[in-house]
Design a protein around this motif. Sequence first.
Motif, PDB file in Angstrom:
ATOM      1  N   LYS A  77       6.471   3.360  12.535  1.00 47.44           N
ATOM      2  CA  LYS A  77       5.549   2.206  12.570  1.00 47.44           C
ATOM      3  C   LYS A  77       5.225   1.738  11.150  1.00 47.44           C
ATOM      4  N   PHE A  78       5.021   2.691  10.254  1.00 45.96           N
ATOM      5  CA  PHE A  78       4.734   2.289   8.867  1.00 45.96           C
ATOM      6  C   PHE A  78       5.943   1.606   8.235  1.00 45.96           C
ATOM      7  N   GLN A  79       7.112   2.116   8.589  1.00 41.38           N
ATOM      8  CA  GLN A  79       8.356   1.537   8.036  1.00 41.38           C
ATOM      9  C   GLN A  79       8.484   0.067   8.433  1.00 41.38           C
ATOM     10  N   LYS A  80       7.993  -0.259   9.616  1.00 37.33           N
ATOM     11  CA  LYS A  80       8.090  -1.639  10.102  1.00 37.33           C
ATOM     12  C   LYS A  80       6.999  -2.536   9.541  1.00 37.33           C
ATOM     13  N   SER A  81       6.010  -1.942   8.886  1.00 41.57           N
ATOM     14  CA  SER A  81       4.855  -2.715   8.432  1.00 41.57           C
ATOM     15  C   SER A  81       5.091  -3.304   7.050  1.00 41.57           C
ATOM     16  N   PRO A  82       4.941  -4.631   6.916  1.00 40.75           N
ATOM     17  CA  PRO A  82       5.118  -5.228   5.584  1.00 40.75           C
ATOM     18  C   PRO A  82       4.028  -4.802   4.602  1.00 40.75           C
ATOM     19  N   PHE A  83       2.942  -4.259   5.105  1.00 37.17           N
ATOM     20  CA  PHE A  83       1.831  -3.860   4.222  1.00 37.17           C
ATOM     21  C   PHE A  83       2.004  -2.448   3.657  1.00 37.17           C
ATOM     22  N   ASN A 143       0.657  -3.764  17.523  1.00 32.08           N
ATOM     23  CA  ASN A 143      -0.069  -4.007  16.272  1.00 32.08           C
ATOM     24  C   ASN A 143       0.619  -3.353  15.077  1.00 32.08           C
ATOM     25  N   ASP A 144       0.357  -3.946  13.920  1.00 32.17           N
ATOM     26  CA  ASP A 144       0.823  -3.365  12.653  1.00 32.17           C
ATOM     27  C   ASP A 144      -0.025  -2.123  12.354  1.00 32.17           C
ATOM     28  N   LEU A 145       0.624  -0.995  12.152  1.00 34.25           N
ATOM     29  CA  LEU A 145      -0.127   0.265  11.995  1.00 34.25           C
ATOM     30  C   LEU A 145      -0.917   0.309  10.689  1.00 34.25           C
ATOM     31  N   THR A 146      -0.353  -0.251   9.625  1.00 39.94           N
ATOM     32  CA  THR A 146      -1.096  -0.256   8.353  1.00 39.94           C
ATOM     33  C   THR A 146      -2.389  -1.057   8.507  1.00 39.94           C
ATOM     34  N   MET A 182       0.834  -1.203   0.000  1.00 35.21           N
ATOM     35  CA  MET A 182       0.000   0.000   0.000  1.00 35.21           C
ATOM     36  C   MET A 182       0.871   1.256   0.000  1.00 35.21           C
ATOM     37  N   LYS A 183       0.428   2.250  -0.786  1.00 33.32           N
ATOM     38  CA  LYS A 183       1.167   3.517  -0.843  1.00 33.32           C
ATOM     39  C   LYS A 183       0.461   4.526   0.059  1.00 33.32           C
ATOM     40  N   ILE A 184       1.179   5.016   1.048  1.00 30.41           N
ATOM     41  CA  ILE A 184       0.559   5.863   2.070  1.00 30.41           C
ATOM     42  C   ILE A 184       1.182   7.259   2.054  1.00 30.41           C
ATOM     43  N   LEU A 185       0.317   8.258   2.194  1.00 31.56           N
ATOM     44  CA  LEU A 185       0.778   9.640   2.388  1.00 31.56           C
ATOM     45  C   LEU A 185       0.442  10.047   3.819  1.00 31.56           C
ATOM     46  N   LEU A 186       1.471  10.397   4.572  1.00 31.31           N
ATOM     47  CA  LEU A 186       1.318  10.827   5.965  1.00 31.31           C
ATOM     48  C   LEU A 186       1.495  12.337   6.014  1.00 31.31           C
ATOM     49  N   LEU A 187       0.556  13.027   6.646  1.00 25.75           N
ATOM     50  CA  LEU A 187       0.637  14.490   6.716  1.00 25.75           C
ATOM     51  C   LEU A 187       1.158  14.944   8.073  1.00 25.75           C
ATOM     52  N   GLY A 188       2.106  15.873   8.046  1.00 25.28           N
ATOM     53  CA  GLY A 188       2.654  16.444   9.278  1.00 25.28           C
ATOM     54  C   GLY A 188       4.166  16.370   9.269  1.00 25.28           C
ATOM     55  N   GLY A 189       4.780  16.938  10.293  1.00 26.95           N
ATOM     56  CA  GLY A 189       6.247  16.958  10.276  1.00 26.95           C
ATOM     57  C   GLY A 189       6.854  17.093  11.659  1.00 26.95           C
ATOM     58  N   GLY A 190       6.203  16.529  12.671  1.00 27.37           N
ATOM     59  CA  GLY A 190       6.744  16.615  14.030  1.00 27.37           C
ATOM     60  C   GLY A 190       7.143  15.257  14.584  1.00 27.37           C
ATOM     61  N   GLY A 191       7.374  15.224  15.880  1.00 30.62           N
ATOM     62  CA  GLY A 191       7.752  13.972  16.539  1.00 30.62           C
ATOM     63  C   GLY A 191       6.662  12.925  16.402  1.00 30.62           C
ATOM     64  N   ARG A 192       5.431  13.371  16.492  1.00 34.50           N
ATOM     65  CA  ARG A 192       4.300  12.432  16.319  1.00 34.50           C
ATOM     66  C   ARG A 192       4.376  11.754  14.954  1.00 34.50           C
ATOM     67  N   GLU A 193       4.638  12.551  13.920  1.00 31.83           N
ATOM     68  CA  GLU A 193       4.663  11.973  12.574  1.00 31.83           C
ATOM     69  C   GLU A 193       5.873  11.063  12.381  1.00 31.83           C
ATOM     70  N   HIS A 194       6.999  11.369  13.032  1.00 25.45           N
ATOM     71  CA  HIS A 194       8.129  10.442  12.939  1.00 25.45           C
ATOM     72  C   HIS A 194       7.762   9.118  13.602  1.00 25.45           C
ATOM     73  N   THR A 214      11.805  11.636   9.522  1.00 21.84           N
ATOM     74  CA  THR A 214      10.885  10.907   8.630  1.00 21.84           C
ATOM     75  C   THR A 214      11.573  10.597   7.302  1.00 21.84           C
ATOM     76  N   ALA A 215      12.577  11.405   6.944  1.00 15.94           N
ATOM     77  CA  ALA A 215      13.305  11.166   5.690  1.00 15.94           C
ATOM     78  C   ALA A 215      13.997   9.805   5.713  1.00 15.94           C
ATOM     79  N   GLN A 216      14.225   9.270   6.923  1.00 15.73           N
ATOM     80  CA  GLN A 216      14.852   7.948   7.031  1.00 15.73           C
ATOM     81  C   GLN A 216      13.826   6.816   6.938  1.00 15.73           C
ATOM     82  N   CYS A 217      12.547   7.162   6.931  1.00 11.22           N
ATOM     83  CA  CYS A 217      11.490   6.140   6.907  1.00 11.22           C
ATOM     84  C   CYS A 217      10.740   6.111   5.581  1.00 11.22           C
TER      85      CYS A 217
END
Length: 424
Positions: free
Chosen positions: A18-24, A307-310, A1-13, A37-40
């Motif tokens: 979590k998304f980076q760890k998700s196989p989905f 849990n898997d976030l995706t 799945m292709k996901i767009l996450l909005l935001g740019g703070g600690g919460r979004e990192h 987030t640039a690393q994820c």
Amino acid sequence: MKILLLGGGGREHAFARKFQKSPFCEQLFIAPGNAGTAQCGTNVALNPNDFPSLKTFVLEQDIEMVVVGPEEPLVRGIFDFFGTDEELEHVPVIGPSREGAQLEGSKAFAKAFMAEQQIPTADYQEFTQETVADGLDFLDKTNLPIVLKADGLAAGKGVLILTDREAAKKEFRAMLDGKFGEAGARVVVESFLDGIEFSVFVLTDGRDYKILPVAKDYKRIGEGDTGLNTGGMGAVSPVRFVDEKMMEKVEKRVIIPTIKGLQQRDIIYQGFIFIGLISVGGEPFVIEYNCRMGDPETEVVFPRLKNDLTELMVATANGTLNEITIEEDSRAATTIMLVSGGYPEGYEKGKVIHHLDNVKDSTIFHAGTRIENDQILTNGGRVLAITSFGDNFEEALTISKKNAKEINFEGKYFRGDIGMDLMG
Ligand code: AMP
Ligand code: GLY
């Protein structure tokens, strides 16, 4: 799945990790993101409030889901923007409809909603420019301290707690006279609740709901909870005094009536509800609703969420949350925010952050950072959240503190006492 996450703070990192760890999650874009987030995934220079530009990007990249971190796009109606656009309606947005986001976007809406559903909260009255005189009368009769809340979004600055009646009247007038712009055109005056605060996070698909790990954040700049309010200087999860009995009360008196109230009003809500609570003598009262996750609470809640976030997000969009069981890490997590000198007042940006590679046993979530010429620079008041695990929060705090001392940038400041009030 292709996901767009909005935001740019600690919460979004924390979301991005979590998304980076998700196989989905096959591909992750973050708008605008930060150096963490640039690393994820891939940061894209888009403003989360610029819906037409987001639309172009979503269509170009075949984005399959949009997850919204901050409140502003939600309050501005991003859910409805996608849902009513023929080209976008197939792309689920995780977050409430514009109406649902009013739980955070309008204090008066939230208070009326709670009154209707008999959800425990402080008594209140609301006033506008037309009812200033009634408001001033009311302030004469209200017990001190007096709590004044600008109705609309005011970047976390719209709540004033005053111990002096004349000062309260002056602030009340100033708010109605435009101190917080449109946000203060309506002012909620409520009684002061004396107790200890905690944060409960609920994920709902509109039908069912799941309760995520409980957290407590530390808002004041100074140790011992002193000084100015900030966006949050640290957080712990779980919270020692929020036991099973307390959570039963919260679920029965607050969460269930909240979900039921949304359904009764036909409000579409597929996203997070952050309930800011205060325990007064062991009884929970709602201080506020937010229509998103908390920051820095997410930096302790998500690491403890197994849990898997995706999967969670897809279940939220599809209305199948009832098939999900939330699994929590039994360990405790503590996060410490490193902030820029001067924050929450004036501070400088662009300081080089040193020794990030020396960090051991903690996870670093970037809040206000950016990359320039391969260097990571400070780019905000809150710079980095340092999260650690331990058998209890004190153990976790010790590890976070060690790393907080190790990392360096000019003007660095942090609180070393996160969670310490819960001792004993
Ligand atoms: P809010 O922006 O609604 O989260 O309010 C900011 C902070 O003000 C809260 O986290 C509380 O610490 C405090 N606060 C808000 N309302 C009350 C209240 N009725 N009684 C005591 N403290 C309050
Ligand atoms: N930590 C409080 C908030 O996110 O509003």
